[in-house]
Design an enzyme around this catalytic site. Structure first.
Site, PDB file in Angstrom:
ATOM      1  N   HIS A   1      31.103  39.528  36.501  1.00 57.87           N
ATOM      2  CA  HIS A   1      30.978  38.892  37.595  1.00 57.87           C
ATOM      3  C   HIS A   1      31.932  39.912  38.672  1.00 57.87           C
ATOM      4  O   HIS A   1      31.877  39.630  39.955  1.00 57.87           O
ATOM      5  CB  HIS A   1      31.251  37.732  37.679  1.00 57.87           C
ATOM      6  N   ASP A   2      32.551  40.913  38.396  1.00 61.12           N
ATOM      7  CA  ASP A   2      33.380  41.592  39.165  1.00 61.12           C
ATOM      8  C   ASP A   2      33.033  42.932  39.507  1.00 61.12           C
ATOM      9  O   ASP A   2      33.603  43.674  40.290  1.00 61.12           O
ATOM     10  CB  ASP A   2      34.691  41.543  38.647  1.00 61.12           C
TER      11      ASP A   2
ATOM     12  N   GLU B   1      41.825  38.378  29.694  1.00 60.95           N
ATOM     13  CA  GLU B   1      41.386  39.728  30.548  1.00 60.95           C
ATOM     14  C   GLU B   1      42.700  40.225  30.851  1.00 60.95           C
ATOM     15  O   GLU B   1      43.607  39.589  31.371  1.00 60.95           O
ATOM     16  CB  GLU B   1      40.799  39.055  31.670  1.00 60.95           C
TER      17      GLU B   1
ATOM     18  N   ASP C   1      41.678  34.106  32.685  1.00 62.89           N
ATOM     19  CA  ASP C   1      41.824  35.043  33.942  1.00 62.89           C
ATOM     20  C   ASP C   1      43.026  35.656  34.136  1.00 62.89           C
ATOM     21  O   ASP C   1      43.995  34.947  34.254  1.00 62.89           O
ATOM     22  CB  ASP C   1      41.104  34.366  34.936  1.00 62.89           C
TER      23      ASP C   1
ATOM     24  N   ASP D   1      36.790  29.261  31.523  1.00 64.79           N
ATOM     25  CA  ASP D   1      37.743  30.123  32.262  1.00 64.79           C
ATOM     26  C   ASP D   1      38.703  29.288  32.763  1.00 64.79           C
ATOM     27  O   ASP D   1      38.853  28.168  33.119  1.00 64.79           O
ATOM     28  CB  ASP D   1      36.998  30.512  33.521  1.00 64.79           C
TER      29      ASP D   1
END
Length: 543
Positions: A332-333, A271, A202, A100
């Site tokens: 994870h969100d 993303e 990200d 990331d």
């Protein structure tokens, strides 16, 4: 390791959330050594790459997405030597490592920001987005933070506001400054030199802001829901035209791609978050000088129906020229997919079906740790919440902790084998029956079905690289046709998204041969009549 520089096309990418995978030193927080211990398990899943969520030095206000040193591993996770060992062992197993990269903002404890906030004349004074207040002392415009409230924080040292699209402790960098761009690229190259195979970028649409600081226009009430933002979050009240996805960002994206091209075989996955994420996905991956792959939250919402999935994929396919998509149904969100889409079903057939459906979409796949177990969203009591997002909006939105609880490895061990210490988030008792040790001993488990499917998928050129079409066969069934022009293979996959069995007349060719997926709830064909059980699948192939 394979020398195929296009390894990422059709790849299965397994997302590791380091805090919650495996704790090697029993301090209650997962770490890099813990990932290394589980690499053989991850390899057994048939994945091609691991995306490691941030493990860099951070005050952890947003659990690693607030970076204070881009070139250091946070001590809670280990050190650079541990990271080098991770790359070495992963490569020995034929697995790529993606990291990331959180480029749009830093922690407020980063040295750059510490210097920038001192005064208006220092060398880093314009490395962040600073603005004078309005004459009445209010922020310069109406921009909102994703985590709630104004996106501007007053700083008494400079007597100015700084921009933060996320937490106030995550100030946004000023990418209009070319020195900032170069410094960010230098940090990225540090990891490329260290041997990483790819970057998950990200919030990559947030790098640039409108220099005129124009107000975002209001969004009508009927458009506020969805895309990860609840209606009670003021962020949903605006069209984010000026604090997100600015046209200058494409030039920076091209610089990232040029850097990656200097390291053959490395890849970028962006993303995407914008007012029209599917169009932006296509734009950001257009040609051979932008991102290799993009993904968005379009399949990470609560929307679950044949029409929604089909229309989402087709909208992107129609917008793409030569870009390559990546699809995910969990990360994870967002809440775990079997809870979010399955209406909290605990039916293993649903988990198996969703994984196979994802694996039949054109593009690459991101699988979030625990999806191979069919984990449900964990129930985390308010007094044990860690996520600032959930704490701010509780109880209407409980945050992201429910999908971040520790992996259950062994139902007989303390904390399901994650750690001998007190875990940073509690292990959900409901996950014990889904632990790896339990499922490995069950021949028809979600885990064993996942392994069987992913290994089988690797050998199907139509699923890895083929074109995609949708067939309108039944209102409850998503029917996908994948065609590989080179090998001539065609696969038709049908997924019953409903909790009831269905029977209908199909349009299968006479020479179609049924493929029975191992450990899945397979449908049956009788002449042209096709019967698919609840949450079942049907696969066929013909040349």
């Amino acid at each position: 390791m394979s020398n195929n520089i296009d390894w990422w096309r059709g790849a299965v990418i397994y997302q590791v959330y380091p805090r919650s995978l495996n704790d090697s030193n029993n301090d209650g927080i997962g770490d890099i050594a813990g990932i290394i211990e589980k690499l053989d398990y991850i390899s057994s899943l048939g994945v091609d790459a691991i995306w490691v969520s941030p493990c860099f030095k951070s005050p952890m206000k947003d659990f690693g997405y607030d970076i204070s040193d881009y070139r250091s591993i946070d001590p809670i996770f280990g050190n650079l030597a541990d990271f080098d060992r991770l790359i070495e062992k992963a490569h020995a197993l034929g697995i790529k490592i993606m990291i990331d990269q959180v480029l749009s903002h830093t922690s407020d404890q980063h040295d750059w920001f510490t210097q920038s906030r001192q005064d208006k004349t220092n060398d880093k004074a314009d490395w962040y987005v600073w603005s004078d207040p309005n004459p009445d002392g209010t922020p310069p415009n109406n921009w909102q933070s994703i985590f709630g409230g104004p996106a501007w924080q007053w700083d008494s040292r400079r007597c100015q506001y700084y921009l933060h699209n996320f937490l106030a402790s995550q100030p946004d960098l000023n990418f209009h400054n070319p020195d900032v761009q170069q410094a960010v690229l230098d940090n990225v190259e540090f990891w490329l030199k260290r041997g990483v195979d790819g970057l998950r970028l990200d919030a990559i649409t947030f790098c640039f802001h409108d220099q005129a600081l124009r107000d975002n226009p209001a969004k009508p009430e009927n458009e506020r829901a969805g895309r990860g933002f609840s209606e009670d979050n003021p962020y949903a009240y605006q069209y984010h035209y000026f604090n997100n996805e600015r046209p200058e960002n494409l030039g920076f994206i091209e610089k990232i791609r040029a850097l990656l091209d200097a390291y053959p075989g490395t890849v970028s996955l962006g993303e995407i978050s914008s007012e029209d994420s599917l169009a932006t996905m296509a734009e950001y991956s257009k040609g051979d000088d932008r991102l290799h792959m993009t993904y968005s939250f379009e399949l990470l919402t609560d929307d679950f129906s044949v029409d929604y999935i089909k229309n989402t994929v087709l909208t992107l396919e129609n917008a793409l020229t030569d870009g390559w998509p990546c699809w995910a149904v969990g990360n994870h969100d967002v809440a775990r997919v079997v809870s979010r889409w399955g209406n909290n079903t605990n039916n293993p057939d649903f988990a198996k079906m969703v994984t196979a459906m994802l694996g039949c979409l054109r593009g690459s796949l991101c699988i979030y740790q625990g999806e191979e177990l069919g984990l449900t969203e964990a129930n985390v009591p308010y007094d044990e919440l860690q996520d600032p997002y959930g704490i701010e909006f509780w109880p209407t939105f409980k945050g992201r902790d429910g999908c971040r609880t520790p992996m259950p490895w062994d139902s007989k061990e303390i904390n399901a084998g994650f750690s001998q210490g007190q875990p940073w988030l509690p292990v959900d008792p409901a996950h014990l029956e889904k632990s790896v040790n339990v499922q490995q001993a069950q021949p028809d488990s979600v885990l064993n079905a996942y392994r069987a499917f992913m290994h089988w998928r690797k050998a199907q050129p139509a699923l890895v690289l083929g074109d995609i079409e949708f067939l309108d066969w039944h209102s409850s069934c998503l029917a996908i046709k994948r065609i590989d022009r080179l090998s001539g293979q065609t696969i038709i996959a049908v997924f019953n998204l409903s909790s009831n069995p269905v029977t209908f007349v199909s349009g299968l060719a006479e020479d179609a041969q049924q493929i029975k997926l191992e450990l899945h709830n397979n449908g049956e064909i009788n002449g042209q009549e096709l019967t698919i059980p609840a949450f079942g699948v049907f696969f066929s192939t013909f040349q």
